[in-house]
Design an enzyme around this catalytic site. Structure first.
Site, short mmCIF file in Angstrom:
data_model
loop_
_atom_site.label_atom_id
_atom_site.label_comp_id
_atom_site.label_asym_id
_atom_site.label_seq_id
_atom_site.Cartn_x
_atom_site.Cartn_y
_atom_site.Cartn_z
N HIS A 1 24.73 -63.59 47.66
CA HIS A 1 25.91 -63.53 46.80
C HIS A 1 26.65 -64.86 46.75
O HIS A 1 26.91 -65.42 45.67
CB HIS A 1 26.90 -62.48 47.31
CG HIS A 1 26.38 -61.08 47.33
ND1 HIS A 1 25.25 -60.69 46.66
CD2 HIS A 1 26.86 -59.97 47.93
CE1 HIS A 1 25.05 -59.39 46.86
NE2 HIS A 1 26.01 -58.94 47.62
N LYS B 1 34.45 -58.23 57.06
CA LYS B 1 34.86 -56.84 56.88
C LYS B 1 36.10 -56.57 57.72
O LYS B 1 36.38 -57.26 58.68
CB LYS B 1 33.72 -55.90 57.28
CG LYS B 1 32.50 -56.03 56.37
CD LYS B 1 31.46 -54.98 56.66
CE LYS B 1 30.28 -55.09 55.71
NZ LYS B 1 30.64 -54.83 54.29
#
Length: 477
Positions: free
Chosen positions: A246, A332
């Protein structure tokens, strides 16, 4: 700027395309990815009038076509779509199903019978990568790959060597030009849109260089954790999960030179040239973190050393970018969910405009990519309501200008169906991205604990020392 399928179809270079798909075959259609993404995306294509071929599902489950249609209905409604009965009926009428073991040649004979007469099939492999070779071999031996496009899901290997081995296995049966490596990130506001923003605006293009920029920051923050995905996530970690694919795609969009044409291979040549100019990442400029509580997740070993946070520096050794560090971070259980590209400009000379204690913040150009898209310009100016100059933000949300954009998988599945390969990665680009990251895999630093809801380990601040600070993402409340 918001991606729309109609505009994408209208501006894409059709000279490189194959024939539009006359059948779409999804291997693994009873799995989680289809439940979460595929059915919803195909339904939305139907609603937009962009789906015009039958859809065959293939999986090991002994289902009937009626069960498949019911799964489609449940999946679309579960994704929050407002179901239009007429649209769904048209979509459901396209569906058929073949049950079979992917390792059994008889399965591919059944597929061949089901798509008999198709001249330009698209096979979508929403299955684990270790099955790619099995399925492509089966399709090839059944005589189904001559004019086919094969769409495969990431990961494309777990390091450079395995990425090469996977490609070698597939290339026994299909040509590289037939292989469409899907990465949902490239269905968001991606390479095409950022390149257009950079190079179609004469006032912006010169700014994207060492002459004006102090650094470039790329942030992909996620407020959620691994949750019930411990078994999947722990063998992977943040670097393999999102950085090598990504975020390297975002680096290429932000830093490549302008392609000489709109053709897919020309764009990919420019991307690979950029990757080749990136020096191998240095483990001394790499911070790994793991949020407190991660090791208590089901499927995660109690002594796991997997990173849920990664921050690193990349250096590009070419004329445009020499001396401008690219700082990348992802994690995260951070305070927000936001992906953005941020250009941080050099400070102007003081020249008596401000006191030493009132140096203005560096100008910034922010491209917000997810969950919504937009552009922000951060400048310093005198304001009537303040005694001294202060920061002002000039914001534009793309949705306010262009309406709702297509979902990423809509963009990518439609591109595969029409044979537009610009949003799919090429093997040499995959290998170069792994080459850049390989030193971080070979000699990873220890993981550092961080509290959920924080911006990761404090040690990451040292990465940007001498180049300002990390900037918190632009969050729209």
């Amino acid at each position: 700027m918001t991606t729309t399928l109609a505009s994408a179809a209208g501006t894409a270079d059709t000279s490189e395309r194959g024939q539009p798909a006359d059948v779409f075959v999804a291997f693994g259609i009873t799995g989680d990815l289809a439940k979460v993404m595929t059915f919803m995306s195909l339904y939305r294509l139907e609603r937009r009038g962009l789906l015009d071929c039958p859809i065959l599902g293939v999986a090991v489950d002994d289902w009937t076509v009626d069960q498949l249609k019911e799964r489609a209905r449940e999946s679309i409604q579960g994704a929050g779509e407002q179901l239009d009965p007429k649209v769904f009926d048209r979509f459901a009428d396209r569906l058929s199903y073949v049950a079979g073991d992917f390792s059994d040649p008889a399965t591919y004979e059944l597929v061949a019978q089901a798509i008999d007469g198709a001249e330009s099939p698209v096979f979508y492999l929403e299955i684990p990568p270790f099955l790619f070779g099995t399925v492509v071999k089966g399709l090839s031996e059944a005589g189904l790959t001559k004019n086919a496009r094969i769409v495969v899901e990431k990961p494309f290997g777990h390091d450079r060597a395995s990425a090469r081995e996977l490609a070698d296995e597939l290339h026994q049966y299909i040509d590289e030009s037939q292989l469409y490596r899907i990465d949902h990130f490239l269905g968001k506001m991606g390479t095409d849109e950022i390149l257009y923003l950079r190079f179609a605006n004469a006032m912006l293009e010169p700014l994207w260089s060492r002459h004006y920029l102090e650094s470039v920051q790329i942030t992909m923050a996620e407020s959620f954790g691994v949750e019930d995905r411990g078994h999947f996530y722990d063998p992977v970690g943040a670097l393999r999960d999102v950085v090598v694919n990504h975020l390297m795609q975002l680096v290429s969009a932000a830093a490549m030179e302008v392609p000489s044409s709109a053709q897919a291979d020309t764009l990919k040549d420019a991307q690979v040239a950029l990757f080749r100019a990136i020096a191998d990442a240095d483990p001394e400029h790499y911070i790994r973190g793991q949020y407190d509580g991660y090791r208590e997740i089901d499927g995660v070993p109690p002594d796991s050393q997997t990173e849920t946070y990664a921050a690193l520096r990349l250096d590009i050794d070419n004329w445009r970018w020499s001396g401008v560090p690219f700082f990348i971070r992802t994690g995260k259980r951070l305070p927000a969910t936001q992906t953005e590209l941020r250009l941080v400009f050099k400070h102007p000379p003081r020249l008596g405009f401000w006191d030493d204690g009132e140096r203005p913040e560096a100008n910034q150009l922010v491209v917000k990519l997810d969950p919504t898209t937009g552009v922000r310009l951060v400048v310093d100016a005198r304001r009537a309501n303040a005694a001294a100059p202060a920061r002002i933000e000039l914001d534009m949300e793309f949705a306010e200008e262009g309406g709702e954009g297509a979902a990423p998988y809509e963009v990518l599945l439609h591109a595969a169906m029409v044979g537009d390969s610009k949003r799919f990665t090429r093997q040499d680009g995959v290998e170069e991205a792994w080459r850049v990251m390989q030193p971080l895999l070979d000699a990873p630093p220890p993981v550092l604990a961080y509290a959920p809801g924080s911006w990761g380990p404090k040690a990451a601040d040292k990465l940007v020392a001498g180049h300002g600070t990390w900037h918190e993402p632009w969050i729209v409340s």
